[in-house]
Design an enzyme around this catalytic site. Sequence first.
Site, PDB file in Angstrom:
ATOM      1  N   THR A  13      66.413  19.715 -46.387  1.00 12.37           N
ATOM      2  CA  THR A  13      64.864  19.598 -46.870  1.00 12.37           C
ATOM      3  C   THR A  13      64.862  19.688 -48.249  1.00 12.37           C
ATOM      4  O   THR A  13      63.715  19.366 -48.912  1.00 12.37           O
ATOM      5  CB  THR A  13      63.659  20.093 -45.986  1.00 12.37           C
ATOM      6  N   LEU A  64      68.587  30.572 -40.169  1.00 11.44           N
ATOM      7  CA  LEU A  64      69.758  31.214 -40.852  1.00 11.44           C
ATOM      8  C   LEU A  64      69.708  32.438 -40.544  1.00 11.44           C
ATOM      9  O   LEU A  64      70.647  33.428 -40.503  1.00 11.44           O
ATOM     10  CB  LEU A  64      69.391  31.293 -42.378  1.00 11.44           C
ATOM     11  N   SER A 130      76.291  30.413 -57.543  1.00 10.29           N
ATOM     12  CA  SER A 130      75.313  30.221 -58.716  1.00 10.29           C
ATOM     13  C   SER A 130      75.626  30.632 -60.017  1.00 10.29           C
ATOM     14  O   SER A 130      76.215  31.772 -59.827  1.00 10.29           O
ATOM     15  CB  SER A 130      74.241  30.588 -58.143  1.00 10.29           C
ATOM     16  N   GLU A 132      73.760  32.216 -61.645  1.00 12.61           N
ATOM     17  CA  GLU A 132      73.062  33.586 -61.683  1.00 12.61           C
ATOM     18  C   GLU A 132      74.141  34.908 -61.223  1.00 12.61           C
ATOM     19  O   GLU A 132      73.956  35.903 -61.543  1.00 12.61           O
ATOM     20  CB  GLU A 132      72.105  33.518 -60.777  1.00 12.61           C
ATOM     21  N   TYR A 154      68.622  37.824 -55.991  1.00 13.03           N
ATOM     22  CA  TYR A 154      69.303  36.718 -55.821  1.00 13.03           C
ATOM     23  C   TYR A 154      70.408  36.554 -56.076  1.00 13.03           C
ATOM     24  O   TYR A 154      71.769  36.162 -55.284  1.00 13.03           O
ATOM     25  CB  TYR A 154      68.171  35.444 -56.304  1.00 13.03           C
ATOM     26  N   GLY A 190      61.657  21.696 -56.995  1.00  9.73           N
ATOM     27  CA  GLY A 190      60.319  22.543 -56.336  1.00  9.73           C
ATOM     28  C   GLY A 190      59.665  23.020 -57.448  1.00  9.73           C
ATOM     29  O   GLY A 190      59.999  23.053 -58.874  1.00  9.73           O
TER      30      GLY A 190
HETATM   31  O1  G4F Z   1      63.710  27.600 -63.204  1.00 12.80           O
HETATM   32  P1  G4F Z   1      64.175  28.941 -63.318  1.00 12.80           P
HETATM   33  O2  G4F Z   1      63.178  29.585 -62.221  1.00 12.80           O
HETATM   34  O3  G4F Z   1      65.768  28.888 -62.645  1.00 12.80           O
HETATM   35  P2  G4F Z   1      66.762  30.063 -62.590  1.00 12.80           P
HETATM   36  O4  G4F Z   1      65.900  31.470 -62.672  1.00 12.80           O
HETATM   37  O5  G4F Z   1      67.432  29.977 -63.723  1.00 12.80           O
HETATM   38  O6  G4F Z   1      67.427  29.988 -61.180  1.00 12.80           O
HETATM   39  C1  G4F Z   1      67.838  28.386 -60.914  1.00 12.80           C
HETATM   40  O7  G4F Z   1      69.109  28.309 -61.481  1.00 12.80           O
HETATM   41  C2  G4F Z   1      70.208  29.072 -60.779  1.00 12.80           C
HETATM   42  C3  G4F Z   1      71.352  28.466 -61.238  1.00 12.80           C
HETATM   43  O8  G4F Z   1      71.757  27.442 -60.715  1.00 12.80           O
HETATM   44  C4  G4F Z   1      70.124  28.889 -59.274  1.00 12.80           C
HETATM   45  F1  G4F Z   1      71.030  29.852 -58.855  1.00 12.80           F
HETATM   46  C5  G4F Z   1      68.779  29.383 -58.861  1.00 12.80           C
HETATM   47  O9  G4F Z   1      68.563  29.120 -57.194  1.00 12.80           O
HETATM   48  C6  G4F Z   1      67.638  28.778 -59.493  1.00 12.80           C
HETATM   49  O10 G4F Z   1      67.906  27.220 -58.834  1.00 12.80           O
HETATM   50  O11 G4F Z   1      63.920  29.603 -64.514  1.00 12.80           O
HETATM   51  C7  G4F Z   1      64.670  29.410 -65.727  1.00 12.80           C
HETATM   52  C8  G4F Z   1      64.505  30.253 -66.817  1.00 12.80           C
HETATM   53  C9  G4F Z   1      64.448  31.639 -66.723  1.00 12.80           C
HETATM   54  O12 G4F Z   1      65.145  32.124 -67.739  1.00 12.80           O
HETATM   55  C10 G4F Z   1      62.959  32.049 -66.427  1.00 12.80           C
HETATM   56  O13 G4F Z   1      62.817  33.566 -66.879  1.00 12.80           O
HETATM   57  O14 G4F Z   1      63.277  29.919 -67.275  1.00 12.80           O
HETATM   58  C11 G4F Z   1      62.451  31.164 -67.412  1.00 12.80           C
HETATM   59  N1  G4F Z   1      61.030  31.196 -67.295  1.00 12.80           N
HETATM   60  C12 G4F Z   1      60.252  31.239 -68.513  1.00 12.80           C
HETATM   61  N2  G4F Z   1      58.800  30.834 -67.991  1.00 12.80           N
HETATM   62  C13 G4F Z   1      60.440  30.569 -66.276  1.00 12.80           C
HETATM   63  C14 G4F Z   1      59.062  30.690 -66.720  1.00 12.80           C
HETATM   64  N3  G4F Z   1      60.732  30.314 -65.053  1.00 12.80           N
HETATM   65  C15 G4F Z   1      59.904  30.176 -64.214  1.00 12.80           C
HETATM   66  N4  G4F Z   1      60.191  29.642 -63.046  1.00 12.80           N
HETATM   67  N5  G4F Z   1      58.521  29.946 -64.290  1.00 12.80           N
HETATM   68  C16 G4F Z   1      58.012  30.279 -65.642  1.00 12.80           C
HETATM   69  O15 G4F Z   1      56.838  30.262 -65.977  1.00 12.80           O
END
Ligand code: G4F
Length: 343
Positions: A13, A64, A130, A132, A154, A190
């Site tokens: 989903t 899970l 990932s 990460e 994570y 999302g």
């Molecule tokens: O979009 P993000 O939340 O993704 P993040 O943490 O890189 O993780 C995603 O990608 C990984 C690699 O494929 C996956 F494993 C994981 O499951 C997920 O899909 O954040 C991206 C960047 C980060 O550095 C965060 O600190 O954006 C920065 N950021 C800045 N302001 C923010 C925000 N992130 C979020 N979510 N919200 C903010 O307001």
Amino acid sequence: MNEKRKALITGITGQDGSYLAEHLLSLGYEVHGLVRRVALEDPGRRFDRISHLLDRLHLHAASLESYPSLFHVISRHEFDECYHLAAQSFVAESFADGFSTLNTNINGTHYMLAALRELRPRCRFYFAGSSEMFGKVRETPQHETTPFHPRSPYGISKVAGFDLTRNYREAYGMFCASGILFNHEGPRRGFEFVSRKVTSTVARIKLGRADELRIGNLEAKRDWGHAKDYVQAMHLMLQQPEPDDYVVATGVTHTVRELCELAFAEVDLDWREYVRVDEQFYRPAEVDLLVGDATKARKILGWQPRYTFEEMIREMMQADLQIARQGSDTQIEQRCFDQRSVC
Ligand code: G4F
């Protein structure tokens, strides 16, 4: 007559699960998905990414967190391939509740592998690793041999899942492969992830329904690709003669600031007038720079990304503008409100 190949997707989903299900259906697979019982009880909201596929999918309730429920589903169908995508995948949430993230992500992967070993040892297994896992990067760009130094619960859970997957390959001879996927987005992302948070908020600002975008670290750099491209790499990994691990990335990096500039420019607005840095969206430990080297995937899988970053953000902006114009963004607003403290 050839029998249809049967694939099981955990996390069907979600963004990746829905694109992968579409891809496998287009290749003639019989596609099965695991869903939590709570999703079956609220299909309107929880199946929105796969609603157009529902009459072609076989969905099974399982969790899970419950080995017996996974064992039950796997015992009843002879799966050829299993794509294990389900996880608590929001890094910020893993800081808020590390225990749940570690339990679901590590035990969930272990339960899947153990049940397959017991019941379907010839089923090919894909683990969603990932970028990460690289965390505090030791080299740039990162490739398959770059050492891991995860910086969040994570990331730690993904390293454990990666090691489990490799160990089942080495110890039991199972076909177990991991993709080390860098960030991948799209209109089905999302709302808590930064790309969708930006495009959905910019669309609402453009239509006068929001007046600012509150955001965290503008200098964080990510290698962002399109999820539609990345699910094709997952499938290719399971078609190889030998199981192995692959980095999947574009090799191009952008800052969160550039993401904001681009999204606002798409609707002829100046990002500086609307973006407010808010410390609540900073993480206790940040991964500052991620950029992947997908040479191995290109050479061995023949994979390469088709979307550029600009095309992807344009597509996401157009999709979110359409949702906002149709007035069907009440649901989006509600979700962002639900996740206000983390998204
Ligand atoms: O979009 P993000 O939340 O993704 P993040 O943490 O890189 O993780 C995603 O990608 C990984 C690699 O494929 C996956 F494993 C994981 O499951 C997920 O899909 O954040 C991206 C960047 C980060 O550095 C965060 O600190 O954006 C920065 N950021 C800045 N302001 C923010 C925000 N992130 C979020 N979510 N919200 C903010 O307001």
